[in-house]
Design a protein around this motif. Structure first.
Motif, PDB file in Angstrom:
ATOM      1  N   GLU A 122      -7.807   0.369  -3.551  1.00  0.00           N
ATOM      2  CA  GLU A 122      -9.121   0.542  -3.282  1.00  0.00           C
ATOM      3  C   GLU A 122      -9.312  -0.083  -1.699  1.00  0.00           C
ATOM      4  N   LEU A 123      -8.775  -0.870  -1.416  1.00  0.00           N
ATOM      5  CA  LEU A 123      -8.916  -1.714  -0.070  1.00  0.00           C
ATOM      6  C   LEU A 123      -8.303  -0.605   0.719  1.00  0.00           C
ATOM      7  N   ASN A 124      -7.067  -0.193   0.397  1.00  0.00           N
ATOM      8  CA  ASN A 124      -6.385   0.666   1.659  1.00  0.00           C
ATOM      9  C   ASN A 124      -7.053   2.191   1.741  1.00  0.00           C
ATOM     10  N   ARG A 125      -7.691   2.557   0.533  1.00  0.00           N
ATOM     11  CA  ARG A 125      -8.354   3.646   0.657  1.00  0.00           C
ATOM     12  C   ARG A 125      -9.744   3.467   1.655  1.00  0.00           C
ATOM     13  N   HIS A 126     -10.310   2.479   1.459  1.00  0.00           N
ATOM     14  CA  HIS A 126     -11.401   1.741   2.256  1.00  0.00           C
ATOM     15  C   HIS A 126     -10.926   1.757   3.905  1.00  0.00           C
ATOM     16  N   ILE A 127      -9.843   1.377   3.950  1.00  0.00           N
ATOM     17  CA  ILE A 127      -9.081   1.267   5.427  1.00  0.00           C
ATOM     18  C   ILE A 127      -8.933   2.585   5.968  1.00  0.00           C
ATOM     19  N   LEU A 128      -8.447   3.316   5.172  1.00  0.00           N
ATOM     20  CA  LEU A 128      -7.805   4.868   5.712  1.00  0.00           C
ATOM     21  C   LEU A 128      -9.448   5.713   5.911  1.00  0.00           C
ATOM     22  N   GLU A 129     -10.091   5.494   5.033  1.00  0.00           N
ATOM     23  CA  GLU A 129     -11.333   6.288   5.261  1.00  0.00           C
ATOM     24  C   GLU A 129     -12.417   5.775   6.605  1.00  0.00           C
ATOM     25  N   THR A 130     -12.239   4.567   6.699  1.00  0.00           N
ATOM     26  CA  THR A 130     -12.921   4.062   7.838  1.00  0.00           C
ATOM     27  C   THR A 130     -12.116   4.219   9.228  1.00  0.00           C
ATOM     28  N   ILE A 131     -11.216   4.325   9.240  1.00  0.00           N
ATOM     29  CA  ILE A 131     -10.318   4.880  10.590  1.00  0.00           C
ATOM     30  C   ILE A 131     -10.548   6.099  10.708  1.00  0.00           C
ATOM     31  N   VAL A 132     -10.454   7.030   9.781  1.00  0.00           N
ATOM     32  CA  VAL A 132     -10.728   8.651   9.800  1.00  0.00           C
ATOM     33  C   VAL A 132     -12.204   8.818  10.250  1.00  0.00           C
ATOM     34  N   GLN A 133     -13.158   8.075   9.568  1.00  0.00           N
ATOM     35  CA  GLN A 133     -14.524   8.144  10.088  1.00  0.00           C
ATOM     36  C   GLN A 133     -14.980   7.876  11.291  1.00  0.00           C
ATOM     37  N   GLU A 134     -14.126   6.662  11.726  1.00  0.00           N
ATOM     38  CA  GLU A 134     -14.553   6.413  13.116  1.00  0.00           C
ATOM     39  C   GLU A 134     -13.786   7.236  14.279  1.00  0.00           C
ATOM     40  N   GLY A 135     -12.930   8.077  13.753  1.00  0.00           N
ATOM     41  CA  GLY A 135     -12.430   8.929  14.624  1.00  0.00           C
ATOM     42  C   GLY A 135     -11.303   8.340  15.683  1.00  0.00           C
ATOM     43  N   SER A 136     -11.346   7.118  15.658  1.00  0.00           N
ATOM     44  CA  SER A 136     -10.350   6.476  16.744  1.00  0.00           C
ATOM     45  C   SER A 136      -8.637   6.713  16.413  1.00  0.00           C
ATOM     46  N   ALA A 137      -8.314   6.921  15.202  1.00  0.00           N
ATOM     47  CA  ALA A 137      -7.030   7.417  14.761  1.00  0.00           C
ATOM     48  C   ALA A 137      -7.021   8.047  13.498  1.00  0.00           C
ATOM     49  N   TYR A 138      -5.900   8.600  13.092  1.00  0.00           N
ATOM     50  CA  TYR A 138      -5.883   9.425  11.571  1.00  0.00           C
ATOM     51  C   TYR A 138      -4.721   9.352  11.154  1.00  0.00           C
ATOM     52  N   MET A 139      -4.465   8.874   9.927  1.00  0.00           N
ATOM     53  CA  MET A 139      -3.562   8.755   8.951  1.00  0.00           C
ATOM     54  C   MET A 139      -4.033   9.575   7.559  1.00  0.00           C
ATOM     55  N   SER A 140      -2.855  10.082   6.782  1.00  0.00           N
ATOM     56  CA  SER A 140      -3.136  10.717   5.889  1.00  0.00           C
ATOM     57  C   SER A 140      -2.915   9.660   4.545  1.00  0.00           C
ATOM     58  N   PRO A 141      -3.503   9.869   3.446  1.00  0.00           N
ATOM     59  CA  PRO A 141      -3.077   9.170   2.274  1.00  0.00           C
ATOM     60  C   PRO A 141      -1.940   9.599   1.538  1.00  0.00           C
ATOM     61  N   THR A 142      -1.113   8.968   0.718  1.00  0.00           N
ATOM     62  CA  THR A 142      -0.398   9.600  -0.190  1.00  0.00           C
ATOM     63  C   THR A 142      -0.149   8.806  -1.356  1.00  0.00           C
ATOM     64  N   TYR A 143       0.477   9.028  -2.294  1.00  0.00           N
ATOM     65  CA  TYR A 143       0.686   8.024  -3.446  1.00  0.00           C
ATOM     66  C   TYR A 143       2.132   7.898  -3.689  1.00  0.00           C
ATOM     67  N   LEU A 144       2.674   6.676  -3.658  1.00  0.00           N
ATOM     68  CA  LEU A 144       4.160   6.451  -3.893  1.00  0.00           C
ATOM     69  C   LEU A 144       4.225   5.641  -5.250  1.00  0.00           C
ATOM     70  N   GLU A 145       4.971   6.074  -6.482  1.00  0.00           N
ATOM     71  CA  GLU A 145       4.915   5.714  -7.463  1.00  0.00           C
ATOM     72  C   GLU A 145       3.671   5.118  -7.891  1.00  0.00           C
ATOM     73  N   GLY A 146       2.739   6.117  -7.833  1.00  0.00           N
ATOM     74  CA  GLY A 146       1.373   5.674  -8.369  1.00  0.00           C
ATOM     75  C   GLY A 146       0.497   4.882  -7.259  1.00  0.00           C
ATOM     76  N   ARG A 147       0.981   4.228  -6.162  1.00  0.00           N
ATOM     77  CA  ARG A 147       0.166   3.388  -5.530  1.00  0.00           C
ATOM     78  C   ARG A 147      -0.246   4.067  -4.163  1.00  0.00           C
ATOM     79  N   TYR A 148      -1.405   4.076  -3.767  1.00  0.00           N
ATOM     80  CA  TYR A 148      -2.067   4.413  -2.658  1.00  0.00           C
ATOM     81  C   TYR A 148      -1.417   4.052  -1.296  1.00  0.00           C
ATOM     82  N   ALA A 149      -0.941   4.916  -0.639  1.00  0.00           N
ATOM     83  CA  ALA A 149      -0.462   4.327   0.524  1.00  0.00           C
ATOM     84  C   ALA A 149      -0.643   5.050   1.833  1.00  0.00           C
TER      85      ALA A 149
END
Lengths: 495, 495
Positions: free
Chosen positions: B439-466
């Protein structure tokens, strides 16, 4: 659309990234504004040369294969050369080796004269470099493509929904349609027991699609045509029955709304009746001819389009967009999602809003997709559909004028026409054998193409060599038609 | 290259076709030289804005789906508007709705910062409007694409022949490869008895290709991976044996030379051994990673490429070409001709010279093909392969620098990397549950993407949000890497 966040004010990326030359060890490929403008101006001049010389130069270059290969062959360049030199080579080296498809006397195949607005839009699409995988990757571009699909649907009268996908062309659109039909039938029969139906005049892309999809070649049924090269529906029906009795599963009928040979339009209403009664997928290949449904003369096609499961339609043909942009319109979008929507962790979509959840990769083979919609959107906005339809109507009128003159010239024989294609041949008298007539017409066509003053393509109709003229061009006038026939008569008469 | 023939001297087409406004009843879409230059200048400015603002503006717009749809939705335009207005709308309306993939802090997916030379070349390709069906339709362009195929082959060390085809991207290249493998096996087994093999990490396009081609989903074998997300060859071998015993026919193994998730490279040599021993088609998906074989670090991949039957490789990824251009290199060209070379009267080739007889439509699904080779040719000529390889090497170094800092930051956890992709997550302590960390990492990624200062994509590795960062960019520097990690730490720490 929003206030810039703190990171933006605190640090100007731009100032830095514009210091074009190498920072640290690695090369930067960026250009300064001045360089971009200066080179851009040269590119613009090159583009103008392509448009201008494409109407003035010989349509086909006379250079032979080995000459061109010698000119271009080289090992992988390890060191770079000046960008200016590369730009120069486009006009100096490549342009004279092009076939000029936008020339007013280009009558070959189904290739259009591209609208400059479409050329410009394509340039902008490359600069924007959107990859239309899913909404989240290209929000504005995705919505542009979806509205373009609705416009194309409205233009030809399909479902009114605009479901479907822009593709690289008609072959890809036809392939996607057949892939869906075949997949839908997988539940009742494996592919080696499926059969698909099209006329002997059907476009080669549908035959290839059937083979690639695993339908045996001999179950790709090529239904004979009538004298106007339209599918003989009674034979289609007979074949369907016969195949069912033999334990095969009829999967799809592919009808042509504008065959590539003579423009023939299959009896769409009758075929739609058969497909409805037999519960078989109806795909209409309108890659070339579908836009004609927007003219009064061919408006009747709309009724059949409205009954099809899928329809191909190529904006890079009769809608004057530069290569490439094709389109598949599809009745039931849940089918394409079921076939192409294979979930993966890497592409997982977390959006919940239905517009934002949309992904093109759920509806086709491509993942990264070029922003092909921008040129269609720009052309339709700049010209308006009415002007485009008027141009289509005029192309059809020019074909009719061509047919009229063929009818008046005793040494020309008309072999078939529809839409904006006419097939004919030179036959000075009835004394020649078929072989001699073939040879003479081959000579006429090769002479015209070699001289570069005009361009037709050859085809064979019932085994006879035919001259084929196709008008998909906003530049062609009646003088061009007369020029072409004068040339045929002159070369034929001298031959 | 030749003297102009009589028709050319006797009548200037150009004078006439430049009288832009309507001749007779129909509209002309031509522009005068002045108009072309004036509008072209505006287009050039728009292209510059796309390049400039693509590095300065927020990477992803904040506009929501319904806002964008409202902005763009409209019925089919019947009347045209001024071309200037359309050009204006590209910058004013569409550009702010783009995701800026060329931004130095775009770390999402495998999307490149396009070289301006490639953008310019693409614009010229649209103006030339060649349809690369066959040599006779586009002599110079066909030879350019064939030399580009040889260059790409040389760059990565495949067969040295340059046999293959440029496609719209990796998905299409992968599809063509599997279509060939499946077709080759048709003689020994119908598709519902065929099986194909790839790792659980394989690109979704190969799974989709198998399904479209009629291989049952359950026979698309997803071989488990090791801790480095590389295919476990001993399990591949076991599965091959088991399938043969069960009467299935193993058709192809698809190995990844750079998986989209973590960049993982399958054990190519071992897999090549298996394929050789088992007489199974080896396809290597190097759409993203193959160009790295030109660096010293990853040069070993070349040995395996030289043993594969087919290799995908996308110039619109790590060779900095704008979308779209993919490539399939193929060992045995007779196979693609046997599958795709369906003769038709309309496309009959009468040339006898082997260079001039060549037709791309004999080797792929597409008939009309965009001149995708020009941008690759132009980039390779202008930059030279060495500078491009140097940029690839630098991208890999930046990923290593990113990993180094992850290793030094106690609250960052490294989850896997290879080539220029790194996956990691924020984990402040060992107190959190897996769900909380996700949940915390999802929040980090969404915040970065929303702010538009950088962009990463999410993936799942062995079920873990990465959090997944991919560097395929000549603009990214070490400061951008630090910025990204600073942001992750800041948002994670505040969360």
């Amino acid at each position: 659309m929003r206030l810039y966040p703190a990171w933006r004010r605190s640090r100007s990326r731009w100032t830095r990234s514009c210091q074009c030359v190498s920072r640290g060890a690695a090369p930067s490929f960026d250009l300064s504004h001045e360089e971009f403008q200066r080179m851009g101006q040269r590119v613009l001049d090159s583009m103008w040369e392509a448009v201008r010389r494409g109407q003035e130069d010989p349509i086909l270059p006379s250079a032979r294969g080995h000459e061109i290969r010698e000119l271009l062959d080289a090992p992988l360049p390890r060191e770079g050369i000046a960008v200016d030199e590369v730009i120069e080579s486009w006009v100096d080296t490549l342009l004279p080796l092009c076939r000029h498809n936008g020339h007013p006397r280009f009558f070959g195949y189904v290739v259009t004269s591209p609208d400059p607005v479409g050329i410009f839009a394509d340039a902008m699409a490359s600069a924007m470099n959107q990859g239309l995988t899913a909404w989240r990757s290209a929000p504005g571009a995705t919505e542009v493509e979806r509205v373009v699909l609705r416009w194309l649907d409205e233009l030809v009268g399909f479902s009114g929904e605009g479901s479907g996908i822009l593709t690289s062309g008609g072959s890809s659109a036809n392939f996607h349609a057949l892939a869906l039909a075949v997949r839908k039938a997988d539940v009742s029969a494996p592919r080696h027991r499926q059969a698909i139906y099209m006329s002997t005049e059907a476009h080669v892309s549908m035959k290839k699609a059937g083979r690639v999809l695993g339908v045996p070649d001999e179950q790709i049924r090529l239904v004979p045509v009538d004298a106007s090269r339209r599918m003989r529906t009674e034979l289609l029906l007979a074949w369907l029955h016969q195949d069912r009795e033999a334990g095969l599963v009829p999967v799809a009928v592919c009808a042509s709304a504008g065959g590539a040979n003579t423009g023939a339009i299959d009896p769409l209403e009758q075929i739609a009746d058969v497909c409805e009664a037999q519960d078989v997928w109806l795909h209409i290949d309108g890659a070339y001819g579908a836009p004609a449904a927007a003219t009064t003369k061919y408006a009747l096609m709309r009724d059949s389009f409205a009954r099809a499961d899928s329809l191909s339609l190529d904006p890079h043909k009769w809608l004057f967009a530069p290569v490439d942009v094709g389109c598949l319109l599809l009745r039931d979008e849940t089918l394409s999602r079921a076939l192409f929507g294979w979930e993966s962790e890497y592409t997982a979509i977390t959006q919940t809003d239905p517009i934002e959840r949309f992904a093109f990769f759920d509806h086709g083979l491509e993942m990264t997709r070029r922003f092909r919609g921008l040129k269609v959107w720009s052309i339709l906005k700049a010209r308006g559909a009415d002007a485009i339809v008027e141009t289509i109507r005029r192309d059809i009128e020019l074909r009719e004028a061509l047919d009229d003159r063929i009818a008046r010239e005793p040494s020309l024989e008309h072999l078939g026409s529809e839409l904006s294609i006419s097939c004919f041949r030179f036959r000075p008298s009835s004394d020649e054998t078929e072989g001699e007539v073939d040879e003479l017409n081959r000579h006429i066509l090769e002479t015209i193409v070699q001289e570069g003053s005009a361009y037709m393509s050859p085809t064979y109709l019932e085994g006879r060599y035919a001259l084929r003229a196709c008008i998909v061009n906003f530049r062609t006038t009646i003088e061009d038609i007369d020029f072409l026939l004068d040339e045929v008569l002159r070369i034929g008469g001298a031959g």
